[in-house]
Design a protein around this motif. Structure first.
Motif, PDB file in Angstrom:
ATOM      1  N   ASP A  75      67.343  25.108  -0.057  1.00  0.00           N
ATOM      2  CA  ASP A  75      67.300  24.757  -1.471  1.00  0.00           C
ATOM      3  C   ASP A  75      68.557  24.012  -1.893  1.00  0.00           C
ATOM      4  OD1 ASP A  75      64.825  25.804  -1.887  1.00  0.00           O
ATOM      5  OD2 ASP A  75      65.515  27.715  -2.696  1.00  0.00           O
ATOM      6  N   LYS A  76      69.704  24.443  -1.379  1.00  0.00           N
ATOM      7  CA  LYS A  76      70.955  23.757  -1.721  1.00  0.00           C
ATOM      8  C   LYS A  76      70.905  22.297  -1.266  1.00  0.00           C
ATOM      9  CE  LYS A  76      73.888  27.898  -1.480  1.00  0.00           C
ATOM     10  NZ  LYS A  76      74.994  28.567  -0.749  1.00  0.00           N
ATOM     11  N   MET A  77      70.346  22.070  -0.085  1.00  0.00           N
ATOM     12  CA  MET A  77      70.250  20.699   0.427  1.00  0.00           C
ATOM     13  C   MET A  77      69.276  19.872  -0.412  1.00  0.00           C
ATOM     14  SD  MET A  77      70.467  20.984   4.577  1.00  0.00           S
ATOM     15  CE  MET A  77      69.379  22.388   4.804  1.00  0.00           C
ATOM     16  N   MET A  78      68.203  20.524  -0.904  1.00  0.00           N
ATOM     17  CA  MET A  78      67.259  19.799  -1.754  1.00  0.00           C
ATOM     18  C   MET A  78      67.930  19.368  -3.047  1.00  0.00           C
ATOM     19  SD  MET A  78      63.597  21.761  -1.286  1.00  0.00           S
ATOM     20  CE  MET A  78      62.704  20.417  -2.038  1.00  0.00           C
ATOM     21  N   TYR A  79      68.648  20.301  -3.674  1.00  0.00           N
ATOM     22  CA  TYR A  79      69.285  19.998  -4.951  1.00  0.00           C
ATOM     23  C   TYR A  79      70.427  18.995  -4.789  1.00  0.00           C
ATOM     24  CZ  TYR A  79      66.661  24.144  -6.343  1.00  0.00           C
ATOM     25  OH  TYR A  79      65.671  25.051  -6.567  1.00  0.00           O
ATOM     26  N   ALA A  80      70.942  18.876  -3.572  1.00  0.00           N
ATOM     27  CA  ALA A  80      71.996  17.890  -3.302  1.00  0.00           C
ATOM     28  C   ALA A  80      71.411  16.513  -2.949  1.00  0.00           C
ATOM     29  CB  ALA A  80      72.890  18.378  -2.161  1.00  0.00           C
ATOM     30  N   PRO A 120      65.783  18.111 -12.584  1.00  0.00           N
ATOM     31  CA  PRO A 120      64.873  17.349 -13.450  1.00  0.00           C
ATOM     32  C   PRO A 120      64.939  15.840 -13.257  1.00  0.00           C
ATOM     33  CG  PRO A 120      66.747  18.181 -14.699  1.00  0.00           C
ATOM     34  CD  PRO A 120      66.811  18.826 -13.349  1.00  0.00           C
ATOM     35  N   GLN A 121      66.011  15.339 -12.676  1.00  0.00           N
ATOM     36  CA  GLN A 121      66.130  13.898 -12.487  1.00  0.00           C
ATOM     37  C   GLN A 121      65.261  13.385 -11.349  1.00  0.00           C
ATOM     38  OE1 GLN A 121      68.293  16.157 -11.624  1.00  0.00           O
ATOM     39  NE2 GLN A 121      69.564  15.580  -9.877  1.00  0.00           N
ATOM     40  N   ALA A 122      64.735  14.308 -10.523  1.00  0.00           N
ATOM     41  CA  ALA A 122      63.890  13.915  -9.391  1.00  0.00           C
ATOM     42  C   ALA A 122      62.419  13.933  -9.795  1.00  0.00           C
ATOM     43  CB  ALA A 122      64.111  14.867  -8.221  1.00  0.00           C
TER      44      ALA A 122
END
Length: 279
Positions: free
Chosen positions: A56-61, A83-85
Motif C-alpha cells: 500500500d505504501k508503494m501504491m500511495y507513493a 484522490p489525485q489518481a
C-alpha cells in the motif's frame, strides 16, 4: 488468475479423480506469465519478502500501477487515500468471461474458551449476542457506524458517509472482526462511484465463483502435514518465477511433492469425495 482463464480453484475433479492446480496447463501458463514479468522487472524483484503493508505504501507513493486484491470494495480506500489518481476495480476475466476463485466462504471462526465462559447459561448469552450482531441496528452500527457522526441517511432509504476517514479508523476494525455482511440488514450506501461499483461487483461475483471441490473434504495427511506440503509447492513456484528452476525443475519439484505425501493426499481426497457422492 489461472481460474480466470479456465483453470481450477486449488483442486480440479473429473470423474472422481483429483488434480492439484499446479499440475494444470492454466496454472503453468500463469506461472510463465509471472516469470516473464519478473524477467522484465515489471513486478517487485523482492516479491517473496514484501510485506503486504509495504504494498500500500508503494501504491500511495506512485510506484505501483496495479494490485491484485481480495475484494473489489477495497478500491474506495485507495481512491480516498490517493484522490489525485484515477482508480478502477474489475473482476478477473478470460476467454470464458468472468471467472473468480471462490473463497472458503467464512470469516474464520470464533472460539469461546471454557476458561472464561464457564456455564451453559453464559455460553447461551454469548451466542445470543453474536446472533444479534446480524440484526438491524447492530448490522448498521458495524457497517456504517454512528448516524450523524460516521454516516447520514439520504435519498430515502440510502446512507452516505459523513467522515470516511473516521469510519476507517473507528468502525472498520470492529466490522472486520465481527459478524456482518454488506447488504444484509443494512441500507444501501450512496458513495463515490468506485465504492458503489465495488459493492455491486461483490454482490454479483457469487454467480461467477468457481468452487474448490476439496474445501469440505477430510484428509488425514493434510491435517498432519498440509502446511508442509503447501509450502513445498509455494517455494517451487517462487523459484520458477525468479528463474532459479526451469520447466523440468518445476516438474521435479512436483515429483518431490508427490513422494512427500502429495499422492496420499490426492488418494484421500478421492476417497472422501467418493463417500460424499454416495450420500
Amino acid at each position: 488468475m489461472a481460474v480466470s482463464i479456465g483453470g481450477v480453484n486449488r483442486w480440479g475433479v473429473e470423474n472422481g479423480k483429483f488434480t492439484p492446480e499446479f499440475m494444470t496447463p492454466q496454472f503453468m501458463e500463469v506461472l510463465k506469465l509471472f516469470r516473464k514479468l519478473f524477467e522484465e522487472k515489471l513486478i517487485n524483484q523482492d516479491f517473496p519478502a514484501v510485506d503486504v503493508t509495504e504494498v500500500d505504501k508503494m501504491m500511495y507513493a506512485g510506484r505501483v500501477g496495479m494490485r491484485l486484491n481480495v475484494s473489489a470494495q477495497n478500491g474506495q480506500g485507495y481512491q480516498v487515500q490517493m484522490p489525485q489518481a484515477v482508480w478502477d476495480v474489475a473482476p478477473f476475466q478470460g476467454p470464458q468471461g468472468v471467472r473468480i476463485a471462490g473463497e472458503p466462504g467464512n470469516f474464520g471462526f470464533l472460539a469461546i474458551p471454557k476458561s472464561s465462559v464457564k456455564t451453559e447459561a453464559e455460553l447461551k448469552r454469548v451466542l445470543g449476542f453474536l446472533d444479534k450482531l446480524m440484526d438491524e441496528p447492530m448490522s448498521t452500527l458495524q457497517m456504517r457506524g454512528i448516524e450523524g457522526k460516521h454516516y447520514a441517511k439520504v435519498d430515502g432509504n440510502k446512507t452516505e458517509y459523513k467522515d470516511f476517514a473516521s469510519f476507517q479508523r473507528e468502525v472498520k476494525p470492529y466490522r472486520d472482526n465481527l459478524l456482518n455482511i454488506e447488504g444484509y440488514n443494512v441500507a444501501d450506501l450512496k458513495d463515490i462511484p468506485i465504492a458503489e461499483k465495488g459493492t455491486k461487483l461483490a454482490r454479483e461475483d457469487l454467480k461467477y465463483s468457481v468452487p474448490n471441490p476439496a474445501l469440505t473434504l477430510s484428509s488425514a495427511i493434510y491435517s498432519e502435514r498440509g502446511s508442509e506440503l503447501d509450502q513445498m509447492m509455494s517455494d517451487a513456484e517462487t523459484k520458477y518465477i525468479m528463474g532459479k528452476i526451469d520447466d523440468a525443475g518445476f516438474q521435479a519439484e512436483i515429483e518431490k511433492w508427490r513422494k512427500a505425501g502429495g499422492d496420499t493426499l490426492i488418494k484421500e481426497y478421492e476417497d472422501a469425495y467418493a463417500k460424499f457422492a454416495k450420500k
